[in-house]
Design a protein around this motif. Structure first.
Motif, PDB file in Angstrom:
ATOM      1  N   ARG A   2       0.834  -1.205   0.000  1.00  0.00           N
ATOM      2  CA  ARG A   2       0.000   0.000   0.000  1.00  0.00           C
ATOM      3  C   ARG A   2       0.869   1.255   0.000  1.00  0.00           C
ATOM      4  N   ASP A   3       1.966   1.225   0.743  1.00  0.00           N
ATOM      5  CA  ASP A   3       2.875   2.374   0.766  1.00  0.00           C
ATOM      6  C   ASP A   3       3.492   2.610  -0.609  1.00  0.00           C
ATOM      7  N   ILE A   4       3.816   1.537  -1.329  1.00  0.00           N
ATOM      8  CA  ILE A   4       4.348   1.676  -2.688  1.00  0.00           C
ATOM      9  C   ILE A   4       3.292   2.319  -3.583  1.00  0.00           C
ATOM     10  N   GLN A   5       2.062   1.830  -3.483  1.00  0.00           N
ATOM     11  CA  GLN A   5       0.975   2.368  -4.309  1.00  0.00           C
ATOM     12  C   GLN A   5       0.734   3.848  -4.019  1.00  0.00           C
ATOM     13  N   ASP A   6       0.901   4.254  -2.739  1.00  0.00           N
ATOM     14  CA  ASP A   6       0.685   5.650  -2.355  1.00  0.00           C
ATOM     15  C   ASP A   6       1.914   6.520  -2.581  1.00  0.00           C
ATOM     16  N   GLY A   7       3.008   5.916  -3.034  1.00  0.00           N
ATOM     17  CA  GLY A   7       4.227   6.678  -3.291  1.00  0.00           C
ATOM     18  C   GLY A   7       5.010   7.027  -2.036  1.00  0.00           C
ATOM     19  N   LYS A   8       4.783   6.305  -0.949  1.00  0.00           N
ATOM     20  CA  LYS A   8       5.467   6.603   0.308  1.00  0.00           C
ATOM     21  C   LYS A   8       6.853   5.962   0.380  1.00  0.00           C
ATOM     22  N   VAL A   9       7.096   4.913  -0.404  1.00  0.00           N
ATOM     23  CA  VAL A   9       8.404   4.264  -0.428  1.00  0.00           C
ATOM     24  C   VAL A   9       9.160   4.875  -1.597  1.00  0.00           C
ATOM     25  N   SER A  10      10.123   5.738  -1.281  1.00  0.00           N
ATOM     26  CA  SER A  10      10.784   6.503  -2.329  1.00  0.00           C
ATOM     27  C   SER A  10      12.195   6.012  -2.639  1.00  0.00           C
ATOM     28  N   HIS A  11      12.835   5.300  -1.726  1.00  0.00           N
ATOM     29  CA  HIS A  11      14.214   4.900  -1.958  1.00  0.00           C
ATOM     30  C   HIS A  11      14.283   3.441  -2.407  1.00  0.00           C
ATOM     31  N   GLU A  12      15.356   3.126  -3.083  1.00  0.00           N
ATOM     32  CA  GLU A  12      15.562   1.765  -3.570  1.00  0.00           C
ATOM     33  C   GLU A  12      16.631   1.071  -2.725  1.00  0.00           C
ATOM     34  N   GLY A  13      16.710   1.406  -1.467  1.00  0.00           N
ATOM     35  CA  GLY A  13      17.715   0.826  -0.584  1.00  0.00           C
ATOM     36  C   GLY A  13      17.394  -0.627  -0.279  1.00  0.00           C
ATOM     37  N   ASN A  14      17.744  -1.079   0.890  1.00  0.00           N
ATOM     38  CA  ASN A  14      17.505  -2.455   1.292  1.00  0.00           C
ATOM     39  C   ASN A  14      16.046  -2.598   1.718  1.00  0.00           C
ATOM     40  N   LEU A  15      15.194  -2.874   0.744  1.00  0.00           N
ATOM     41  CA  LEU A  15      13.760  -2.953   1.006  1.00  0.00           C
ATOM     42  C   LEU A  15      13.401  -4.192   1.823  1.00  0.00           C
ATOM     43  N   LYS A  16      14.192  -5.264   1.679  1.00  0.00           N
ATOM     44  CA  LYS A  16      13.921  -6.463   2.486  1.00  0.00           C
ATOM     45  C   LYS A  16      14.118  -6.148   3.965  1.00  0.00           C
ATOM     46  N   ALA A  17      15.136  -5.365   4.280  1.00  0.00           N
ATOM     47  CA  ALA A  17      15.374  -4.983   5.678  1.00  0.00           C
ATOM     48  C   ALA A  17      14.236  -4.104   6.181  1.00  0.00           C
ATOM     49  N   LEU A  18      13.722  -3.232   5.316  1.00  0.00           N
ATOM     50  CA  LEU A  18      12.586  -2.389   5.695  1.00  0.00           C
ATOM     51  C   LEU A  18      11.371  -3.247   6.032  1.00  0.00           C
ATOM     52  N   VAL A  19      11.086  -4.237   5.186  1.00  0.00           N
ATOM     53  CA  VAL A  19       9.953  -5.135   5.439  1.00  0.00           C
ATOM     54  C   VAL A  19      10.195  -5.931   6.718  1.00  0.00           C
ATOM     55  N   PHE A  20      11.434  -6.343   6.950  1.00  0.00           N
ATOM     56  CA  PHE A  20      11.734  -7.066   8.186  1.00  0.00           C
ATOM     57  C   PHE A  20      11.451  -6.205   9.412  1.00  0.00           C
ATOM     58  N   VAL A  21      11.892  -4.956   9.378  1.00  0.00           N
ATOM     59  CA  VAL A  21      11.652  -4.054  10.517  1.00  0.00           C
ATOM     60  C   VAL A  21      10.150  -3.855  10.725  1.00  0.00           C
ATOM     61  N   MET A  22       9.415  -3.688   9.631  1.00  0.00           N
ATOM     62  CA  MET A  22       7.960  -3.533   9.742  1.00  0.00           C
ATOM     63  C   MET A  22       7.335  -4.792  10.358  1.00  0.00           C
ATOM     64  N   SER A  23       7.804  -5.972   9.918  1.00  0.00           N
ATOM     65  CA  SER A  23       7.291  -7.246  10.445  1.00  0.00           C
ATOM     66  C   SER A  23       7.624  -7.393  11.925  1.00  0.00           C
ATOM     67  N   ARG A  24       8.880  -7.097  12.241  1.00  0.00           N
ATOM     68  CA  ARG A  24       9.312  -7.208  13.644  1.00  0.00           C
ATOM     69  C   ARG A  24       8.494  -6.292  14.541  1.00  0.00           C
ATOM     70  N   ASN A  25       8.258  -5.055  14.109  1.00  0.00           N
ATOM     71  CA  ASN A  25       7.483  -4.113  14.912  1.00  0.00           C
ATOM     72  C   ASN A  25       6.045  -4.580  15.100  1.00  0.00           C
ATOM     73  N   ARG A  26       5.472  -5.154  14.065  1.00  0.00           N
ATOM     74  CA  ARG A  26       4.103  -5.682  14.188  1.00  0.00           C
ATOM     75  C   ARG A  26       4.076  -6.851  15.169  1.00  0.00           C
ATOM     76  N   TRP A  27       5.071  -7.747  15.080  1.00  0.00           N
ATOM     77  CA  TRP A  27       5.087  -8.879  15.993  1.00  0.00           C
ATOM     78  C   TRP A  27       5.298  -8.411  17.436  1.00  0.00           C
ATOM     79  N   LEU A  28       6.230  -7.471  17.640  1.00  0.00           N
ATOM     80  CA  LEU A  28       6.469  -6.962  18.997  1.00  0.00           C
ATOM     81  C   LEU A  28       5.239  -6.243  19.545  1.00  0.00           C
ATOM     82  N   GLY A  29       4.529  -5.533  18.695  1.00  0.00           N
ATOM     83  CA  GLY A  29       3.290  -4.869  19.124  1.00  0.00           C
ATOM     84  C   GLY A  29       2.252  -5.878  19.583  1.00  0.00           C
TER      85      GLY A  29
END
Length: 195
Positions: free
Chosen positions: A44-71
């Protein structure tokens, strides 16, 4: 990132994230849930144009996953997370209308309790703020306002006991004291809003 690229990325991100989440002691099914929630938000963030960099996107998804699990983990430890039975056999045999009614009643009670807690907290903070603002006034102002507002004394009676030369003088003093009280109160309110 088009849909084909995203599907390839999804497989790579899944292989990258799941072992790391399991290493954090996340049960496999919880890790899968957290990953799916994160990847959906990522899409959804890609569709909304919120993900602007082409860095380590797998690490970004991991951090998002980890934060959801910790929450979810924090909520379950506090008792705020309700677990639902998703066993198909149990779902087929249960009375869904009775279950939905029970769940709705429990939800209504939780909402009512949260509203009451919020109102009590707001009232307590307003009282504390008022008390602090009142303490900022000088002794003569505090006594004048207390005796006028709390004890319901007339200004004419307070004039002599508090040492004012006329009723007009005590009226002016009362007005200044009220303005000062309001000013101190607003200042405290603004300070709290900044924090």
């Amino acid at each position: 990132m088009n849909e084909g690229d995203f599907k390839r990325f999804l497989v790579e991100a899944h292989q990258y994230c799941l072992p790391r989440l399991v290493r954090l002691n996340a049960p496999r099914h919880d890790a899968e849930d957290a990953f799916m929630e994160a990847i959906y938000q990522f899409w959804r963030d890609i569709q909304d144009g919120k993900v602007s960099h082409e860095g380590n996107l797998k690490a970004l998804v991991f951090v998002m996953s980890r934060n959801r699990w910790l929450g979810r983990l924090r909520k379950s430890r506090r008792g705020n997370l309700k677990e639902y039975n998703t066993d198909p056999v149990d779902l087929l045999n249960m009375d869904l209308e009775a279950y939905a009614g029970q769940d709705a009643a429990q939800f209504d009670l939780l909402i009512k309790q949260e509203e009451e807690d919020a109102a009590a907290s707001k009232k307590a903070s307003e009282e504390a703020r008022f008390k602090h603002a009142f303490e900022q006034l000088n002794e003569k102002c505090r006594e004048l306002l207390l005796r006028f507002i709390v004890e319901k004394k007339r200004l004419k009676d307070l004039q002599q006991s508090l040492g004012y030369v006329s009723v007009d003088a005590i009226k002016m003093a009362k007005m200044r004291c009220k303005k000062s009280l309001v000013k101190y109160y607003k200042t405290l309110l603004q300070q709290e809003e900044k924090v």
